[in-house]
Scaffold this motif. Structure first.
Motif, PDB file in Angstrom:
ATOM      1  N   GLY A   1      16.275   1.434 -64.954  1.00  0.00           N
ATOM      2  CA  GLY A   1      16.772   0.174 -65.503  1.00  0.00           C
ATOM      3  C   GLY A   1      15.705  -0.896 -65.623  1.00  0.00           C
ATOM      4  O   GLY A   1      16.026  -2.073 -65.783  1.00  0.00           O
TER       5      GLY A   1
ATOM      6  N   ALA B   1      17.913  -7.279 -65.359  1.00  0.00           N
ATOM      7  CA  ALA B   1      19.250  -7.401 -65.948  1.00  0.00           C
ATOM      8  C   ALA B   1      19.373  -8.688 -66.763  1.00  0.00           C
ATOM      9  O   ALA B   1      20.321  -8.840 -67.535  1.00  0.00           O
TER      10      ALA B   1
ATOM     11  N   ASP C   1      15.850  -5.566 -59.751  1.00  0.00           N
ATOM     12  CA  ASP C   1      17.030  -5.162 -60.522  1.00  0.00           C
ATOM     13  C   ASP C   1      17.687  -6.377 -61.173  1.00  0.00           C
ATOM     14  O   ASP C   1      18.122  -6.325 -62.335  1.00  0.00           O
TER      15      ASP C   1
ATOM     16  N   ARG D   1      22.722   0.190 -67.786  1.00  0.00           N
ATOM     17  CA  ARG D   1      23.595  -0.401 -66.778  1.00  0.00           C
ATOM     18  C   ARG D   1      25.058  -0.422 -67.230  1.00  0.00           C
ATOM     19  O   ARG D   1      25.960  -0.241 -66.419  1.00  0.00           O
TER      20      ARG D   1
ATOM     21  N   ASN E   1      17.722  -1.204 -71.285  1.00  0.00           N
ATOM     22  CA  ASN E   1      18.155  -1.362 -69.894  1.00  0.00           C
ATOM     23  C   ASN E   1      19.633  -1.755 -69.824  1.00  0.00           C
ATOM     24  O   ASN E   1      20.374  -1.300 -68.943  1.00  0.00           O
TER      25      ASN E   1
END
Length: 305
Positions: free
Chosen positions: A158, A26, A22, A73, A69
């Protein structure tokens, strides 16, 4: 989607790997590989070989995938509504409900356009403006999320790696009964009796072809990523060029104003110089006249004695 259950039985385990993945997805694409290798090396140092392999296998996302992504988020409420719209669209398509399809399709076009705009804004705020080509890939990805439950699950995770492509028609929902795949025709008797060596050779050729296809897909992903990086660099360079142009225009205007001010000061200097010269001549003349008057007065005084 694509969350493998590669547990190795050590402390941290799969939950820690999921958290690191994750974290990786990000990051901006430019930071992905360095952080991935750092995390994989740490896992190997701690003796978590399976975790290290999973982390090392994570693929760097393209700029369009990273932006998609980022939207997932950063806009969780809108994302949830978007996923619900996709389920409704696929259900309407599966049941062939014309009125529902018409209404939902109008929502789809409007929402995809709005989410694409939001994605571009989020990417720009993060320091990675999107080119027109990347924005089109983002829109294609969003349409795929609406049309394909697998694409929806991947985006929801994601961890989208590259731009997604919608199928030619909407896929049925997971709850819809799957159609039975047509059965392959029975192999002729000759093939059943074919020597094992020939079958093994065919299998080897098939394995090689599959490996070549996988490598080609990897190369395509890498080239797409490089192309998007180059496009992003070009967009940043264009923005810097526009900003430099604005600064040059401002400096040129300042230079023109300074030149005008210099010319005004020069005229004033010349005029002041002329006035000073005239005043000097008048002063000299007055001095001569004063001295002459003194001498005349002295002569008159002598004559009076």
């Amino acid at each position: 989607m694509r969350r493998e259950d590669g547990r190795d039985g050590r402390d941290g385990g799969d939950g820690e790997v999921e958290a690191v993945l994750d974290e990786l997805y990000a990051l901006p694409p430019s930071d992905f590989v360095a952080r991935r290798e750092e995390r994989a090396a740490a896992a190997r140092t701690e003796g978590r070989a399976d975790d290290a392999r999973r982390l090392h296998a994570a693929r760097r996302p393209t700029l369009a995938a990273w932006a998609a992504n980022l939207l997932r988020r950063s806009r969780p409420d809108e994302a949830r509504q978007f996923l619900e719209l996709g389920r409704a669209l696929r259900e309407a398509h599966a049941t062939l409900d014309p009125s529902a399809l018409k209404e939902l399709s109008a929502q789809r076009r409007r929402i995809v356009s709005e989410l694409s705009r939001q994605t571009a804004g989020l990417a720009r705020e993060a320091g990675h403006p999107l080119s027109d080509a990347v924005r089109r890939d983002v829109e294609t990805t969003l349409r795929a999320v609406l049309a394909d439950p697998e694409a929806a699950a991947l985006w929801d995770s994601g961890r989208t790696e590259s731009a997604l492509t919608p199928p030619s028609g909407f896929a049925a929902t997971a709850e819809s009964p799957a159609r039975e795949a047509p059965r392959a025709p029975s192999a002729p008797a000759r093939r059943r009796d074919e020597p094992a060596e020939r079958r093994a050779e065919r299998q080897r050729r098939l394995d090689r072809a599959r490996e070549a296809a996988r490598e080609a897909e990897e190369r395509l992903h890498d080239r797409r990523t490089e192309h998007e990086d180059a496009g992003a660099s070009l967009e940043r360079a264009r923005e810097r060029h526009r900003e430099a142009g604005r600064r040059v225009s401002a400096l040129e205007e300042q230079l023109r104003e300074a030149q005008r001010e210099f010319e005004r000061a020069e005229r004033e200097r010349q005029e002041a110089g002329a006035r000073e010269g005239a005043a000097s001549e008048a002063l000299a003349r007055a001095g001569r006249e004063a001295r002459e008057a003194v001498r005349e007065a002295e002569r008159a005084a002598k004559g009076a004695r």
